[in-house]
Design a protein around this motif. Structure first.
Motif, PDB file in Angstrom:
ATOM      1  N   MET A 275       3.582  46.282 -12.417  1.00  0.00           N
ATOM      2  CA  MET A 275       3.742  46.439 -10.969  1.00  0.00           C
ATOM      3  C   MET A 275       5.159  46.902 -10.626  1.00  0.00           C
ATOM      4  SD  MET A 275       2.596  46.319  -7.858  1.00  0.00           S
ATOM      5  CE  MET A 275       1.026  45.431  -7.871  1.00  0.00           C
ATOM      6  N   LEU A 276       6.158  46.294 -11.246  1.00  0.00           N
ATOM      7  CA  LEU A 276       7.542  46.695 -10.990  1.00  0.00           C
ATOM      8  C   LEU A 276       7.782  48.146 -11.399  1.00  0.00           C
ATOM      9  CD1 LEU A 276       9.392  43.440 -12.112  1.00  0.00           C
ATOM     10  CD2 LEU A 276       9.276  44.355  -9.792  1.00  0.00           C
ATOM     11  N   GLU A 277       7.209  48.540 -12.521  1.00  0.00           N
ATOM     12  CA  GLU A 277       7.355  49.924 -12.978  1.00  0.00           C
ATOM     13  C   GLU A 277       6.700  50.880 -11.987  1.00  0.00           C
ATOM     14  OE1 GLU A 277       8.589  53.031 -15.413  1.00  0.00           O
ATOM     15  OE2 GLU A 277       9.110  50.899 -15.553  1.00  0.00           O
ATOM     16  N   TRP A 278       5.529  50.518 -11.523  1.00  0.00           N
ATOM     17  CA  TRP A 278       4.769  51.358 -10.595  1.00  0.00           C
ATOM     18  C   TRP A 278       5.499  51.530  -9.266  1.00  0.00           C
ATOM     19  CZ3 TRP A 278       1.163  49.885  -6.387  1.00  0.00           C
ATOM     20  CH2 TRP A 278       0.324  50.934  -5.998  1.00  0.00           C
ATOM     21  N   LEU A 279       6.232  50.498  -8.847  1.00  0.00           N
ATOM     22  CA  LEU A 279       6.924  50.535  -7.561  1.00  0.00           C
ATOM     23  C   LEU A 279       8.285  51.223  -7.620  1.00  0.00           C
ATOM     24  CD1 LEU A 279       6.124  46.974  -6.143  1.00  0.00           C
ATOM     25  CD2 LEU A 279       5.345  49.159  -5.215  1.00  0.00           C
ATOM     26  N   LYS A 280       8.691  51.673  -8.803  1.00  0.00           N
ATOM     27  CA  LYS A 280      10.018  52.287  -8.934  1.00  0.00           C
ATOM     28  C   LYS A 280      10.251  53.439  -7.952  1.00  0.00           C
ATOM     29  CE  LYS A 280      11.748  51.161 -13.534  1.00  0.00           C
ATOM     30  NZ  LYS A 280      12.096  51.689 -14.887  1.00  0.00           N
ATOM     31  N   PRO A 281       9.271  54.311  -7.726  1.00  0.00           N
ATOM     32  CA  PRO A 281       9.531  55.418  -6.787  1.00  0.00           C
ATOM     33  C   PRO A 281       9.604  54.973  -5.326  1.00  0.00           C
ATOM     34  CG  PRO A 281       7.739  55.946  -8.309  1.00  0.00           C
ATOM     35  CD  PRO A 281       7.987  54.485  -8.409  1.00  0.00           C
ATOM     36  N   ALA A 282       9.119  53.771  -5.019  1.00  0.00           N
ATOM     37  CA  ALA A 282       9.057  53.317  -3.627  1.00  0.00           C
ATOM     38  C   ALA A 282      10.431  52.850  -3.146  1.00  0.00           C
ATOM     39  CB  ALA A 282       8.048  52.185  -3.493  1.00  0.00           C
ATOM     40  N   LYS A 283      10.715  53.115  -1.883  1.00  0.00           N
ATOM     41  CA  LYS A 283      11.947  52.616  -1.269  1.00  0.00           C
ATOM     42  C   LYS A 283      11.787  51.116  -1.040  1.00  0.00           C
ATOM     43  CE  LYS A 283      14.687  52.853   2.990  1.00  0.00           C
ATOM     44  NZ  LYS A 283      14.468  51.416   3.316  1.00  0.00           N
ATOM     45  N   MET A 284      12.639  50.314  -1.653  1.00  0.00           N
ATOM     46  CA  MET A 284      12.527  48.870  -1.514  1.00  0.00           C
ATOM     47  C   MET A 284      13.711  48.245  -0.778  1.00  0.00           C
ATOM     48  SD  MET A 284       9.582  48.415  -2.808  1.00  0.00           S
ATOM     49  CE  MET A 284       9.585  46.655  -2.511  1.00  0.00           C
ATOM     50  N   ARG A 285      14.834  48.966  -0.663  1.00  0.00           N
ATOM     51  CA  ARG A 285      16.003  48.367  -0.014  1.00  0.00           C
ATOM     52  C   ARG A 285      15.678  47.993   1.432  1.00  0.00           C
ATOM     53  NH1 ARG A 285      20.754  47.146  -1.093  1.00  0.00           N
ATOM     54  NH2 ARG A 285      20.602  48.122  -3.144  1.00  0.00           N
ATOM     55  N   ASP A 286      15.960  46.728   1.748  1.00  0.00           N
ATOM     56  CA  ASP A 286      15.739  46.154   3.081  1.00  0.00           C
ATOM     57  C   ASP A 286      14.263  46.080   3.472  1.00  0.00           C
ATOM     58  OD1 ASP A 286      18.500  45.822   3.453  1.00  0.00           O
ATOM     59  OD2 ASP A 286      18.707  47.865   4.205  1.00  0.00           O
ATOM     60  N   GLN A 287      13.373  46.339   2.518  1.00  0.00           N
ATOM     61  CA  GLN A 287      11.938  46.172   2.775  1.00  0.00           C
ATOM     62  C   GLN A 287      11.573  44.696   2.605  1.00  0.00           C
ATOM     63  OE1 GLN A 287       9.635  49.139   3.486  1.00  0.00           O
ATOM     64  NE2 GLN A 287      11.749  49.444   4.142  1.00  0.00           N
ATOM     65  N   ARG A 288      10.791  44.181   3.507  1.00  0.00           N
ATOM     66  CA  ARG A 288      10.385  42.774   3.426  1.00  0.00           C
ATOM     67  C   ARG A 288       9.091  42.675   2.617  1.00  0.00           C
ATOM     68  NH1 ARG A 288      11.163  38.948   8.476  1.00  0.00           N
ATOM     69  NH2 ARG A 288      10.974  37.546   6.686  1.00  0.00           N
TER      70      ARG A 288
ATOM     71  N   ASP B  58       9.828  36.552 -12.116  1.00  0.00           N
ATOM     72  CA  ASP B  58      10.184  37.916 -12.518  1.00  0.00           C
ATOM     73  C   ASP B  58       9.936  38.949 -11.427  1.00  0.00           C
ATOM     74  OD1 ASP B  58       9.213  36.139 -14.698  1.00  0.00           O
ATOM     75  OD2 ASP B  58      10.062  37.694 -15.988  1.00  0.00           O
ATOM     76  N   LEU B  59       8.820  38.835 -10.709  1.00  0.00           N
ATOM     77  CA  LEU B  59       8.481  39.832  -9.698  1.00  0.00           C
ATOM     78  C   LEU B  59       9.507  39.811  -8.570  1.00  0.00           C
ATOM     79  CD1 LEU B  59       6.590  41.989  -8.603  1.00  0.00           C
ATOM     80  CD2 LEU B  59       5.162  40.172  -7.641  1.00  0.00           C
ATOM     81  N   ALA B  60       9.780  38.627  -8.038  1.00  0.00           N
ATOM     82  CA  ALA B  60      10.754  38.528  -6.951  1.00  0.00           C
ATOM     83  C   ALA B  60      12.130  39.000  -7.410  1.00  0.00           C
ATOM     84  CB  ALA B  60      10.829  37.084  -6.454  1.00  0.00           C
ATOM     85  N   LYS B  61      12.525  38.597  -8.594  1.00  0.00           N
ATOM     86  CA  LYS B  61      13.836  38.988  -9.112  1.00  0.00           C
ATOM     87  C   LYS B  61      13.954  40.505  -9.233  1.00  0.00           C
ATOM     88  CE  LYS B  61      16.916  38.313 -13.079  1.00  0.00           C
ATOM     89  NZ  LYS B  61      17.075  37.668 -14.407  1.00  0.00           N
ATOM     90  N   GLY B  62      12.909  41.138  -9.796  1.00  0.00           N
ATOM     91  CA  GLY B  62      12.934  42.587  -9.962  1.00  0.00           C
ATOM     92  C   GLY B  62      13.007  43.319  -8.640  1.00  0.00           C
ATOM     93  N   LEU B  63      12.314  42.821  -7.617  1.00  0.00           N
ATOM     94  CA  LEU B  63      12.333  43.464  -6.308  1.00  0.00           C
ATOM     95  C   LEU B  63      13.653  43.223  -5.589  1.00  0.00           C
ATOM     96  CD1 LEU B  63       8.700  42.599  -5.178  1.00  0.00           C
ATOM     97  CD2 LEU B  63       9.545  44.835  -5.895  1.00  0.00           C
ATOM     98  N   GLU B  64      14.181  42.020  -5.708  1.00  0.00           N
ATOM     99  CA  GLU B  64      15.456  41.710  -5.058  1.00  0.00           C
ATOM    100  C   GLU B  64      16.599  42.527  -5.656  1.00  0.00           C
ATOM    101  OE1 GLU B  64      14.502  37.112  -3.654  1.00  0.00           O
ATOM    102  OE2 GLU B  64      15.445  37.495  -5.614  1.00  0.00           O
ATOM    103  N   GLU B  65      16.518  42.796  -6.956  1.00  0.00           N
ATOM    104  CA  GLU B  65      17.544  43.636  -7.586  1.00  0.00           C
ATOM    105  C   GLU B  65      17.561  45.044  -7.004  1.00  0.00           C
ATOM    106  OE1 GLU B  65      16.581  43.365 -11.707  1.00  0.00           O
ATOM    107  OE2 GLU B  65      17.665  41.463 -12.005  1.00  0.00           O
ATOM    108  N   ARG B  66      16.454  45.453  -6.407  1.00  0.00           N
ATOM    109  CA  ARG B  66      16.374  46.776  -5.774  1.00  0.00           C
ATOM    110  C   ARG B  66      16.609  46.706  -4.270  1.00  0.00           C
ATOM    111  NH1 ARG B  66      11.089  49.651  -7.026  1.00  0.00           N
ATOM    112  NH2 ARG B  66      12.198  51.204  -5.790  1.00  0.00           N
ATOM    113  N   GLY B  67      17.010  45.538  -3.797  1.00  0.00           N
ATOM    114  CA  GLY B  67      17.381  45.399  -2.392  1.00  0.00           C
ATOM    115  C   GLY B  67      16.302  44.882  -1.474  1.00  0.00           C
TER     116      GLY B  67
END
Length: 250
Positions: free
Chosen positions: A119-132, A144-153
């Motif tokens: 899932m984290l790999e698949w979401l790489k192209p998506a804009k995640m900074r400041d996304q809730r 792991d999921l929350a950590k990976g997403l938070e690292e991208r903002g």
């Protein structure tokens, strides 16, 4: 699958559904759940969950980590939102979770993989900074999921709907259990619970072909001493059946 004895360790209600699917193919399912899912049910717990869901429209992404998360969340979402909020991305980890959401009228998408890492790999192209992002899961799930997403903002919250418990079995349980040809363990936690019971009551089971859903769980199985741990590429019935048939040469 004709005549194959499969030890199924899923939690209910998925365990019964998998056993029915195996029986329809001529296999002999052996039901031994290694996780028990207990939904949060007190008035205070449900009130807190509803309060959180009334703010559902503040999120851009809602990610469901399991079929149980999907099923339990859908019931509460339906109470709080007779019409689903629009402009959101509903995501399920794995095809089974995604299909459960679709069956419950939540228009979910899924990555091609079946786990957090995919899932984290698949979401790489998506804009995640400041996304809730709201992650729907049980209490105390993997970080792991929350950590990976938070690292991208991303700004991540959790909606925790159930607790996981380990069923208790005895030596008598294993004494009267049919000897399986293969074992299906569909999560790392299920495998850990299975391993604890097997080491106490049936150490010979560690010689049986054990099918697991991810490379992470495969490494876990090998570290625990399972001699025939096999990566099935997914936790869904179809992936496990295909891997079993291939292994047995049927």
């Amino acid at each position: 699958m004709q005549g194959i004895k499969v030890l199924v360790t899923r939690p209910e209600p998925e365990n019964t559904q998998t056993c029915q699917a195996l029986s329809a193919l001529g296999a002999t399912p052996i039901s031994l759940p290694m996780l028990e899912i207990r939904p949060l049910s007190s008035n205070a717990e449900l009130s807190a969950l509803r309060s959180q869901l009334y703010n559902l429209d503040l999120y851009q992404f809602v990610i469901f980590v399991s079929k149980n998360a999907a099923r339990l969340a859908a019931e509460l979402i339906d109470e709080c939102w007779p019409m689903l909020p629009v402009g959101m991305h509903w995501l399920g980890i794995g095809q089974g979770t995604t299909q459960t959401l679709k069956d419950l009228n939540i228009p979910a998408l899924s990555n091609p993989g079946n786990n957090t890492e995919a899932m984290l790999e698949w979401l790489k192209p998506a804009k995640m900074r400041d996304q809730r992002v709201l992650i729907v899961r049980g209490t105390g799930g993997r970080p792991d999921l929350a950590k990976g997403l938070e690292e991208r903002g991303a700004l991540v919250d959790h909606l925790e709907l159930y607790k996981r418990h380990t069923p208790e079995y005895t030596a008598q349980t294993f004494l009267f259990l049919d000897h399986p040809d293969v074992i299906w363990a569909t999560s790392g936690e299920s495998l850990a619970n299975l391993n604890n019971h097997v080491e106490r009551f049936a150490p010979e089971f560690k010689e049986i072909a054990l099918f697991v859903p991810s490379k992470r769980v495969l490494e876990q199985a090998r570290a625990l001493g399972w001699q025939q741990a096999i990566y099935a590429t997914g936790a869904d019935d179809q992936s496990l059946m295909a891997a079993t048939i291939q292994h047995l040469g049927r």
